[in-house]
Each structure stands twice: as structure tokens, then as C-alpha cells.
Design an enzyme around this catalytic site. Structure first.
Site, short mmCIF file in Angstrom:
data_model
loop_
_atom_site.label_atom_id
_atom_site.label_comp_id
_atom_site.label_asym_id
_atom_site.label_seq_id
_atom_site.Cartn_x
_atom_site.Cartn_y
_atom_site.Cartn_z
N GLY A 66 -39.00 66.63 2.05
CA GLY A 66 -38.26 65.54 2.64
C GLY A 66 -36.90 65.27 2.04
O GLY A 66 -36.36 66.08 1.29
N SER A 67 -36.42 64.10 2.35
CA SER A 67 -35.07 63.66 2.05
C SER A 67 -34.79 63.58 0.56
O SER A 67 -35.66 63.27 -0.25
CB SER A 67 -34.87 62.27 2.67
OG SER A 67 -33.68 61.69 2.20
N THR A 68 -33.53 63.80 0.22
CA THR A 68 -33.10 63.67 -1.17
C THR A 68 -33.27 62.26 -1.69
O THR A 68 -33.35 62.05 -2.90
CB THR A 68 -31.62 64.09 -1.33
OG1 THR A 68 -30.82 63.34 -0.42
CG2 THR A 68 -31.45 65.57 -1.05
#
Length: 135
Positions: A66-68
Site C-alpha cells: 500500500g501507500s507510503t
């Protein structure tokens, strides 16, 4: 179950042994949107751990996804006291590494045996300095 320590590569090592209950998943986990940092609960309805609390447990799974921003969710969990006691993954990716470094959450990867397959939720493990997991 074996009692011999499993060697891993420590990404964020422990100074003192950490003993805790294990929470195992065969799925990768996104911390952004997948975990509530206020409660430490997995809230992603599509994840097999939905409803489980990570707080104070050793999370064992293939890896993160997923997202940083997931790195900052882990850091927030550490600040709030809702973080896992440690994380053991097959392969640590940058989001997980950064989050664990920022939150000082023990992170081990590349275990010599597949702990996702070997361990079960509720087992107790001890994370030892140098990247060893006593099962």
C-alpha cells in the site's frame, strides 16, 4: 512446533528480548486504511485479520502493501501505544521499513523457515537480539 530459534535478518533489531503472542496472516497488510492507529485494530473488511488488534502482539505475515503514508500510520501507532510488539515478514518492503524505523518497532525479515506457515495466532514467540525468533 520447534523450540530452536529461527534466524532472520533484523531490520529494526531488539536490544532486549520481546516476548508476545503472535498474530498470523497469509495476506499482506496495508496500514493506511487497513489499520486504525487510534485502536490498533485491523479495519480493512477484505483482510482476514479484520477486527483483530495488533497492539502488543508480534505480527507475522508475508509483508506490507500500500501507500507510503502507511509508514506514518505505523509511527502514529507507536506514539499512541497501539503498535505491534514486533513484525516478522518474509520480505520487508520500504514502507514497512520506514514505519518501523520511525516508530522503533522491531522488524525482522527473511526467516530461514516460513513462520507464516509454521506459527498460528495465539502462539507465543520471543524476539531475540540479532534477528532470532524463539518459537
Amino acid at each position: 512446533m520447534s523450540v530452536s530459534p529461527v534466524r532472520c535478518e533484523p531490520v529494526v533489531d531488539v536490544e532486549e528480548p520481546v516476548e508476545a503472542e503472535v498474530l498470523v496472516s497469509s495476506q499482506r497488510l496495508s496500514f493506511l486504511g487497513g489499520v486504525d492507529p487510534k485502536t490498533g485494530e485491523v479495519v480493512d473488511p477484505s483482510h482476514e485479520l479484520c477486527g483483530e488488534k495488533l497492539t502488543g502482539r508480534v505480527l507475522v505475515l508475508p509483508g506490507g502493501r500500500g501507500s507510503t503514508v502507511g509508514s506514518y500510520v505505523l509511527m502514529e501507532m507507536a506514539d499512541r501505544g497501539t503498535a505491534p510488539a514486533g513484525i516478522v515478514v518474509r520480505e520487508a518492503e520500504p514502507i514497512l521499513v520506514v514505519g518501523c524505523v520511525l516508530g522503533d518497532i522491531p522488524l525482522f525479515h527473511r526467516p530461514e523457515r516460513d513462520l507464516v506457515e509454521e506459527l498460528s495466532t495465539g502462539d507465543v514467540v520471543k524476539l531475540l537480539p540479532g534477528g532470532k525468533v524463539e518459537v
